[in-house]
Design a protein around this motif. Sequence first.
Motif, mmCIF file in Angstrom:
data_model
loop_
_atom_site.group_PDB
_atom_site.id
_atom_site.type_symbol
_atom_site.label_atom_id
_atom_site.label_comp_id
_atom_site.label_asym_id
_atom_site.label_seq_id
_atom_site.Cartn_x
_atom_site.Cartn_y
_atom_site.Cartn_z
ATOM 1 N N GLY A 85 1.065 -1.277 0.024
ATOM 2 C CA GLY A 85 -0.020 -0.512 0.240
ATOM 3 C C GLY A 85 1.123 0.931 0.239
ATOM 4 N N GLN A 86 1.921 1.216 -0.413
ATOM 5 C CA GLN A 86 2.686 2.560 -0.536
ATOM 6 C C GLN A 86 3.976 2.276 -1.470
ATOM 7 O OE1 GLN A 86 4.867 3.020 3.624
ATOM 8 N NE2 GLN A 86 5.202 5.478 2.813
ATOM 9 N N ALA A 87 3.696 3.779 -2.319
ATOM 10 C CA ALA A 87 4.604 3.685 -3.444
ATOM 11 C C ALA A 87 6.088 4.179 -3.252
ATOM 12 C CB ALA A 87 4.543 4.438 -4.500
ATOM 13 N N ASN A 88 7.081 3.482 -4.002
ATOM 14 C CA ASN A 88 8.477 3.798 -3.476
ATOM 15 C C ASN A 88 9.160 4.409 -4.226
ATOM 16 O OD1 ASN A 88 8.761 2.946 -6.197
ATOM 17 N ND2 ASN A 88 10.297 1.019 -5.129
ATOM 18 N N PHE A 89 10.179 5.960 -4.343
ATOM 19 C CA PHE A 89 10.701 6.543 -5.334
ATOM 20 C C PHE A 89 10.722 6.152 -6.811
ATOM 21 C CE2 PHE A 89 14.238 8.769 -7.621
ATOM 22 C CZ PHE A 89 14.175 10.120 -7.370
ATOM 23 N N LEU A 90 10.771 5.293 -7.052
ATOM 24 C CA LEU A 90 11.129 4.775 -8.327
ATOM 25 C C LEU A 90 9.125 4.962 -9.019
ATOM 26 C CD1 LEU A 90 12.904 3.631 -11.220
ATOM 27 C CD2 LEU A 90 11.837 1.408 -10.570
ATOM 28 N N LEU A 91 8.603 4.697 -8.960
ATOM 29 C CA LEU A 91 7.026 4.936 -9.131
ATOM 30 C C LEU A 91 6.668 6.306 -8.714
ATOM 31 C CD1 LEU A 91 5.029 1.652 -7.322
ATOM 32 C CD2 LEU A 91 5.710 1.823 -10.108
ATOM 33 N N SER A 92 7.015 7.075 -8.589
ATOM 34 C CA SER A 92 6.910 8.628 -7.696
ATOM 35 C C SER A 92 8.144 9.217 -9.355
ATOM 36 C CB SER A 92 7.672 9.507 -6.700
ATOM 37 O OG SER A 92 6.418 8.551 -6.050
ATOM 38 N N THR A 93 9.068 8.513 -9.792
ATOM 39 C CA THR A 93 9.320 8.910 -10.837
ATOM 40 C C THR A 93 8.496 9.266 -12.117
ATOM 41 O OG1 THR A 93 10.629 6.975 -11.784
ATOM 42 C CG2 THR A 93 11.608 8.790 -10.413
ATOM 43 N N VAL A 94 7.852 7.984 -12.136
ATOM 44 C CA VAL A 94 6.922 8.007 -13.361
ATOM 45 C C VAL A 94 5.601 8.560 -13.534
ATOM 46 C CG1 VAL A 94 9.037 6.425 -14.952
ATOM 47 C CG2 VAL A 94 6.526 5.894 -12.921
ATOM 48 N N GLY A 95 5.228 9.490 -12.355
ATOM 49 C CA GLY A 95 3.912 10.059 -12.372
ATOM 50 C C GLY A 95 3.375 9.059 -11.367
ATOM 51 N N PHE A 96 3.724 8.300 -11.086
ATOM 52 C CA PHE A 96 2.262 7.356 -10.268
ATOM 53 C C PHE A 96 2.071 7.946 -9.145
ATOM 54 C CE2 PHE A 96 0.978 3.937 -7.420
ATOM 55 C CZ PHE A 96 -0.388 3.633 -8.203
ATOM 56 N N GLN A 97 0.957 8.326 -8.511
ATOM 57 C CA GLN A 97 0.313 8.752 -7.647
ATOM 58 C C GLN A 97 -0.167 8.020 -6.975
ATOM 59 O OE1 GLN A 97 -2.288 11.649 -8.866
ATOM 60 N NE2 GLN A 97 -0.458 13.468 -9.964
ATOM 61 N N ASP A 98 1.455 8.060 -5.109
ATOM 62 C CA ASP A 98 0.508 7.306 -4.560
ATOM 63 C C ASP A 98 -1.058 7.958 -4.054
ATOM 64 O OD1 ASP A 98 -0.347 5.867 -2.237
ATOM 65 O OD2 ASP A 98 1.950 6.313 -1.574
ATOM 66 N N GLN A 99 -2.294 7.991 -4.061
ATOM 67 C CA GLN A 99 -3.263 8.814 -3.335
ATOM 68 C C GLN A 99 -4.455 8.269 -2.917
ATOM 69 O OE1 GLN A 99 -5.099 11.798 -6.316
ATOM 70 N NE2 GLN A 99 -5.524 13.082 -4.720
ATOM 71 N N TRP A 100 -4.641 8.667 -1.358
ATOM 72 C CA TRP A 100 -5.704 8.199 -0.959
ATOM 73 C C TRP A 100 -6.881 8.677 -0.337
ATOM 74 C CZ3 TRP A 100 -4.988 2.568 0.143
ATOM 75 C CH2 TRP A 100 -3.358 2.117 -0.253
ATOM 76 N N ALA A 101 -8.291 7.810 -0.915
ATOM 77 C CA ALA A 101 -9.060 8.659 -0.115
ATOM 78 C C ALA A 101 -10.477 8.490 0.809
ATOM 79 C CB ALA A 101 -9.760 10.136 -2.099
#
Length: 272
Positions: free
Chosen positions: A186-202
Amino acid sequence: MISLLERIASVILPIGVALYAVLYLGVEEIYATFGINPQQAGIDQSVLFSRLMSTLVLVVLLGIPLIGLLVGFGWLVNVVTLGAAGRAVTWVRSRPWVAGLIAALWCGATYWGFYNFFADLDLTVMVVIAVGLGLVTFLVPFQLLRRRPVGRAGLKVLIGALTGLGLGFLLILNLASAAQDMRETGQANFLLSTVGFQDQWAILEDKEKGTPLYDGRWMMLLGEREGTYLLYDCDKMETIRRPMESAVLTQVQLDPEREADFTCGTLVEETG
């Protein structure tokens, strides 16, 4: 200076183009982990282009210091060896067979990521494949290309393109592994963030009744398209489509903090 920039561009540009092309497959692998494709999450070509361009900018920013470090190290080695290293490089470049062999082995090695993308190979098998592929496929054409200026220019473009593809497939493997970890933890790492994947929850509420949906649990927002939210239920480890007209995002958080041992699938374990 202009000549130097042209030489650098002749190598960097093919690498960047090939890397960009393969990164598209990496983004597809990320969303495929959740059972959807980027288009279903509202990631069209324009959004994807902007995200991947930001990734390439980060690659360039990290690559420039690395190249500078390697150049500085090469200069230091040449000084320590009293110019012997420079003469050795000049000798290698003047020998088509030697230069072709090095280029062939390098290009063969770039297929490591490609083969590992489709099959899990150990190091020994991959070394044999890379060496064999380089010697059988690239050696003779490369040494023939080295004989003419036009051939040397084409050789640079080909080596740059294969290098970009090799780096791209290695990045895809790491992106797929990171996406799987995201699905499980349930948590993204830095690599996913570099390609624009947003670890966004609601947290979602029913639009008409105002009551919490999904027992008020946090849901990961994968994206939205054509009036539909794409949500990932970490507790049940399943992807959900929810019409936007029936739900409201009441609370939103980005990159939430997780405990070190946190994993998804808690409700699945309880009901199992």
